[in-house]
Design a protein around this motif. Sequence first.
Motif, short mmCIF file in Angstrom:
data_model
loop_
_atom_site.label_atom_id
_atom_site.label_comp_id
_atom_site.label_asym_id
_atom_site.label_seq_id
_atom_site.Cartn_x
_atom_site.Cartn_y
_atom_site.Cartn_z
N ARG A 190 3.31 15.59 20.89
CA ARG A 190 3.44 15.36 22.34
C ARG A 190 2.09 15.03 22.97
NH1 ARG A 190 6.91 15.44 26.97
NH2 ARG A 190 5.45 14.69 28.52
N SER A 191 1.03 15.73 22.57
CA SER A 191 -0.28 15.43 23.15
C SER A 191 -0.75 14.04 22.73
CB SER A 191 -1.30 16.51 22.82
OG SER A 191 -1.61 16.51 21.45
N ALA A 192 -0.40 13.61 21.51
CA ALA A 192 -0.75 12.25 21.07
C ALA A 192 -0.02 11.21 21.92
CB ALA A 192 -0.42 12.07 19.60
N VAL A 193 1.26 11.46 22.20
CA VAL A 193 2.04 10.56 23.05
C VAL A 193 1.39 10.50 24.44
CG1 VAL A 193 4.27 10.22 24.20
CG2 VAL A 193 4.19 10.89 21.78
N ASP A 194 1.05 11.66 24.99
CA ASP A 194 0.44 11.71 26.32
C ASP A 194 -0.90 10.97 26.35
OD1 ASP A 194 2.61 13.17 27.24
OD2 ASP A 194 1.58 15.10 27.10
N ARG A 195 -1.72 11.13 25.31
CA ARG A 195 -3.01 10.42 25.24
C ARG A 195 -2.79 8.91 25.15
NH1 ARG A 195 -4.00 14.38 21.61
NH2 ARG A 195 -4.03 12.91 19.86
N HIS A 196 -1.79 8.50 24.39
CA HIS A 196 -1.48 7.08 24.23
C HIS A 196 -1.09 6.47 25.58
CE1 HIS A 196 -0.07 3.50 22.08
NE2 HIS A 196 0.99 3.54 22.86
N LEU A 197 -0.19 7.12 26.29
CA LEU A 197 0.27 6.60 27.58
C LEU A 197 -0.85 6.63 28.63
CD1 LEU A 197 3.82 8.22 27.65
CD2 LEU A 197 3.18 5.89 26.91
N ALA A 198 -1.65 7.68 28.62
CA ALA A 198 -2.78 7.78 29.56
C ALA A 198 -3.79 6.67 29.31
CB ALA A 198 -3.45 9.15 29.45
N ALA A 199 -4.01 6.31 28.05
CA ALA A 199 -4.94 5.22 27.73
C ALA A 199 -4.42 3.89 28.28
CB ALA A 199 -5.15 5.14 26.22
N ILE A 200 -3.11 3.68 28.22
CA ILE A 200 -2.54 2.46 28.80
C ILE A 200 -2.74 2.46 30.30
CG2 ILE A 200 -0.39 1.19 29.23
CD1 ILE A 200 0.52 2.15 26.40
N GLU A 201 -2.39 3.56 30.95
CA GLU A 201 -2.54 3.64 32.41
C GLU A 201 -3.99 3.41 32.84
OE1 GLU A 201 -0.84 7.53 33.07
OE2 GLU A 201 1.04 6.65 33.74
N ARG A 235 -6.17 1.63 31.17
CA ARG A 235 -6.67 0.38 30.57
C ARG A 235 -7.89 0.66 29.68
NH1 ARG A 235 -5.01 -0.98 35.73
NH2 ARG A 235 -3.74 -2.85 35.97
N ASP A 236 -7.81 1.74 28.94
CA ASP A 236 -8.92 2.18 28.08
C ASP A 236 -8.60 1.79 26.64
OD1 ASP A 236 -10.77 3.56 26.50
OD2 ASP A 236 -10.78 5.31 27.84
N LEU A 237 -9.12 0.64 26.22
CA LEU A 237 -8.80 0.10 24.90
C LEU A 237 -9.26 1.02 23.78
CD1 LEU A 237 -7.56 -2.27 23.34
CD2 LEU A 237 -9.85 -3.30 23.31
N ASP A 238 -10.48 1.56 23.89
CA ASP A 238 -10.99 2.44 22.83
C ASP A 238 -10.11 3.67 22.68
OD1 ASP A 238 -13.08 0.72 22.25
OD2 ASP A 238 -14.46 1.72 23.64
N ALA A 239 -9.74 4.29 23.80
CA ALA A 239 -8.87 5.48 23.74
C ALA A 239 -7.50 5.12 23.18
CB ALA A 239 -8.75 6.11 25.12
N LEU A 240 -6.99 3.95 23.55
CA LEU A 240 -5.69 3.52 23.04
C LEU A 240 -5.74 3.35 21.53
CD1 LEU A 240 -2.78 2.54 23.69
CD2 LEU A 240 -3.73 0.23 23.69
N LEU A 241 -6.77 2.66 21.04
CA LEU A 241 -6.86 2.40 19.60
C LEU A 241 -7.06 3.68 18.80
CD1 LEU A 241 -8.80 -0.97 19.59
CD2 LEU A 241 -6.34 -0.58 19.30
N GLU A 242 -7.58 4.73 19.42
CA GLU A 242 -7.68 6.03 18.74
C GLU A 242 -6.31 6.62 18.46
OE1 GLU A 242 -10.13 8.03 17.41
OE2 GLU A 242 -11.24 6.15 17.55
N THR A 243 -5.28 6.18 19.19
CA THR A 243 -3.92 6.71 19.01
C THR A 243 -3.08 5.83 18.10
OG1 THR A 243 -2.95 5.56 20.92
CG2 THR A 243 -4.00 7.69 21.35
#
Length: 156
Positions: A31-42, A44-52
């Motif tokens: 669940r925390s991985a899902v939340d981090r993934h969606l937060a990175a999209i919101e 617009r943080d490409l580096d954070a998104l690619l970490e997921t």
Amino acid sequence: MKTLRIALACLLLAASGAAAAIKPPPGSSLRSAVDRHLAAIEARDLDALLETVTRLPIMTTILPDGRVLKTREEYRKLHVAWFAERDWRMRFQVQDVMQYGDVGIARVKYDSQVRDKAGRYRSKRMALLSLTFRREDGAWRLVYDQNTVIPPTEKK
């Protein structure tokens, strides 16, 4: 007998230490991985998104228009271009998150919104995401991303 007790105590200590060593770190749940993934999209943080996202080159993404991306690199390029656009925002609602061993699936409803000429956000489309994560090197990483548009309801 004393040597046996000492050996048994050492084994118990080692076992408890090993259990602590393989326990996932805080915030590493699916669940925390899902939340981090969606937060990175919101954000617009490409580096954070690619970490997921999986580190493997093969990754499937099915876009709302039905196009299929087959690699992590195509996914990255899509997000570079999308994140450069400034007239959109996403509103996510996690519907459920299910874990099956080292694989997990999140169902997420989203409202994709665009800014109109007056600066107000308007819904562009509602859709469902099926996000499949797999545990890789102790972290949950996205391996499959399916977008399904929810058709608008007709007004009577």
